[in-house]
Write a protein that holds these residues in place. Structure first.
Motif, PDB file in Angstrom:
ATOM      1  N   MET A   1       0.918  -1.389  -0.113  1.00 37.77           N
ATOM      2  CA  MET A   1       0.018   0.174  -0.116  1.00 37.77           C
ATOM      3  C   MET A   1       0.886   1.275   0.055  1.00 37.77           C
ATOM      4  SD  MET A   1      -3.208  -0.848  -0.310  1.00 37.77           S
ATOM      5  CE  MET A   1      -4.182   0.321   0.726  1.00 37.77           C
ATOM      6  N   ASP A   2       1.868   1.104   0.747  1.00 38.65           N
ATOM      7  CA  ASP A   2       2.867   2.317   0.537  1.00 38.65           C
ATOM      8  C   ASP A   2       3.518   2.590  -0.815  1.00 38.65           C
ATOM      9  OD1 ASP A   2       2.713   2.699   3.343  1.00 38.65           O
ATOM     10  OD2 ASP A   2       4.428   1.819   3.738  1.00 38.65           O
ATOM     11  N   ASP A   3       3.835   1.476  -1.448  1.00 33.00           N
ATOM     12  CA  ASP A   3       4.324   1.481  -2.805  1.00 33.00           C
ATOM     13  C   ASP A   3       2.943   2.462  -3.581  1.00 33.00           C
ATOM     14  OD1 ASP A   3       6.853   0.710  -2.282  1.00 33.00           O
ATOM     15  OD2 ASP A   3       6.204  -1.226  -2.998  1.00 33.00           O
ATOM     16  N   VAL A   4       2.031   1.983  -3.406  1.00 31.10           N
ATOM     17  CA  VAL A   4       0.675   2.387  -4.415  1.00 31.10           C
ATOM     18  C   VAL A   4       0.758   3.980  -3.935  1.00 31.10           C
ATOM     19  CG1 VAL A   4      -1.920   2.416  -4.777  1.00 31.10           C
ATOM     20  CG2 VAL A   4      -0.545   0.228  -4.547  1.00 31.10           C
ATOM     21  N   LEU A   5       0.774   4.422  -2.525  1.00 34.08           N
ATOM     22  CA  LEU A   5       0.672   5.722  -2.600  1.00 34.08           C
ATOM     23  C   LEU A   5       1.729   6.381  -2.914  1.00 34.08           C
ATOM     24  CD1 LEU A   5      -0.818   7.787  -0.812  1.00 34.08           C
ATOM     25  CD2 LEU A   5       0.438   7.346   1.086  1.00 34.08           C
ATOM     26  N   THR A   6       2.974   6.091  -3.188  1.00 36.54           N
ATOM     27  CA  THR A   6       3.983   6.623  -3.664  1.00 36.54           C
ATOM     28  C   THR A   6       3.734   6.937  -5.286  1.00 36.54           C
ATOM     29  OG1 THR A   6       5.593   5.657  -2.163  1.00 36.54           O
ATOM     30  CG2 THR A   6       6.527   6.536  -3.872  1.00 36.54           C
ATOM     31  N   GLN A   7       3.470   5.768  -5.773  1.00 31.77           N
ATOM     32  CA  GLN A   7       2.989   5.965  -7.175  1.00 31.77           C
ATOM     33  C   GLN A   7       1.805   7.017  -7.368  1.00 31.77           C
ATOM     34  OE1 GLN A   7       3.225   2.087  -9.375  1.00 31.77           O
ATOM     35  NE2 GLN A   7       4.394   1.650  -7.517  1.00 31.77           N
ATOM     36  N   PHE A   8       0.668   6.814  -6.597  1.00 30.19           N
ATOM     37  CA  PHE A   8      -0.356   7.613  -6.397  1.00 30.19           C
ATOM     38  C   PHE A   8       0.087   9.121  -6.571  1.00 30.19           C
ATOM     39  CE2 PHE A   8      -4.962   5.766  -5.578  1.00 30.19           C
ATOM     40  CZ  PHE A   8      -4.517   4.577  -6.652  1.00 30.19           C
ATOM     41  N   THR A   9       1.102   9.273  -5.753  1.00 30.08           N
ATOM     42  CA  THR A   9       1.691  10.759  -5.409  1.00 30.08           C
ATOM     43  C   THR A   9       2.209  11.456  -6.606  1.00 30.08           C
ATOM     44  OG1 THR A   9       1.953  10.205  -2.988  1.00 30.08           O
ATOM     45  CG2 THR A   9       2.945  12.009  -3.717  1.00 30.08           C
ATOM     46  N   LYS A  10       2.984  10.493  -7.308  1.00 27.63           N
ATOM     47  CA  LYS A  10       3.521  11.085  -8.481  1.00 27.63           C
ATOM     48  C   LYS A  10       2.638  11.614  -9.621  1.00 27.63           C
ATOM     49  CE  LYS A  10       7.884   8.578  -8.415  1.00 27.63           C
ATOM     50  NZ  LYS A  10       8.557   7.203  -8.837  1.00 27.63           N
TER      51      LYS A  10
ATOM     52  N   HIS B   1      -6.981  -1.067   9.478  1.00 26.69           N
ATOM     53  CA  HIS B   1      -5.648  -1.496   8.963  1.00 26.69           C
ATOM     54  C   HIS B   1      -4.977  -0.651   7.643  1.00 26.69           C
ATOM     55  CE1 HIS B   1      -8.786  -3.138   6.146  1.00 26.69           C
ATOM     56  NE2 HIS B   1      -7.930  -3.312   5.494  1.00 26.69           N
ATOM     57  N   TYR B   2      -6.007   0.495   7.215  1.00 29.88           N
ATOM     58  CA  TYR B   2      -5.513   1.155   6.166  1.00 29.88           C
ATOM     59  C   TYR B   2      -5.794   2.762   6.710  1.00 29.88           C
ATOM     60  CZ  TYR B   2     -10.171   1.013   3.816  1.00 29.88           C
ATOM     61  OH  TYR B   2     -11.597   1.126   3.325  1.00 29.88           O
ATOM     62  N   CYS B   3      -5.674   3.131   7.707  1.00 28.15           N
ATOM     63  CA  CYS B   3      -5.867   4.582   8.114  1.00 28.15           C
ATOM     64  C   CYS B   3      -4.668   5.397   7.607  1.00 28.15           C
ATOM     65  CB  CYS B   3      -5.992   4.451   9.597  1.00 28.15           C
ATOM     66  SG  CYS B   3      -7.523   3.764  10.130  1.00 28.15           S
ATOM     67  N   ASP B   4      -3.594   4.935   7.861  1.00 24.08           N
ATOM     68  CA  ASP B   4      -2.627   5.737   7.624  1.00 24.08           C
ATOM     69  C   ASP B   4      -2.538   6.059   6.216  1.00 24.08           C
ATOM     70  OD1 ASP B   4      -1.615   5.835  10.084  1.00 24.08           O
ATOM     71  OD2 ASP B   4      -0.140   4.373   9.894  1.00 24.08           O
TER      72      ASP B   4
END
Ligand code: SF4
Length: 164
Positions: free
Chosen positions: A1-10, A133-136
């Motif tokens: 999920m962190d990787d997804v957020l990183t890619q979503f951010t880009k 589990h996915y709040c952050d």
């Protein structure tokens, strides 16, 4: 999920660049969230499952959404007899933000409202349990969209009027 957020951010940063130039970008996750922020939405439920939409399977059972189709445990009625209003009310009452104590102090609750009913059932065995589990990740995404909204509002506010 962190990787997804990183890619979503880009991708969201690219969306912002385009929006400042008045160009439409196809990343609908950003458009949808900006639209909700602009409309000032504060959700009672995370989505329209069992409220504004249902799923109907080959058996004719009515489910809260496509994800619950033909799950005996979650049928809210049948197309031959209609919606069972007691079951529907129970589903909606358990999924209401008021029933999710953990969410009451969370600043992301107007948009998240506890998250997906189906994921809550898979993770916690209860459609009304907040998806803790996915709040952050949800807060990270919401924070990013709030920042993008603010940048657009300051630098090209006309763009916000194009959101649907
Ligand atoms: S981010 Fe977590 S605590 Fe906040 S509303 Fe969503 S599920 Fe509840």
């Amino acid at each position: 999920m962190d990787d997804v957020l990183t890619q979503f951010t880009k991708l969201a940063e690219e969306y912002l660049e385009w929006a400042i130039q008045g160009r439409q970008h196809g990343f609908s996750n950003v458009s949808d969230t900006l639209n909700e922020l602009h409309a000032g939405i504060s959700k009672s439920h995370p989505c329209g499952a069992g409220l504004g939409l249902v799923g109907v399977g080959p058996s004719g059972d009515i489910a809260p959404c496509h994800r619950f189709v033909d799950s005996d445990q979650h049928a809210l009625g049948h197309i031959s007899t209609g919606m069972d209003r007691e079951k529907q009310a129970d589903f909606l009452n358990r999924g209401h933000i008021n029933a999710k104590y953990d969410c009451h102090s969370c600043w992301a609750r107007p948009l998240c409202a506890g998250g997906c009913h189906h994921e809550a059932f898979v993770r916690y065995g209860d459609t009304g349990h907040p998806n803790l589990h996915y709040c952050d990740w949800i807060r990270g995404w919401t924070d990013l969209c709030l920042r993008i909204y603010g940048e657009i509002a300051a630098r090209n506010p006309q763009f916000l009027e194009t959101l649907r």
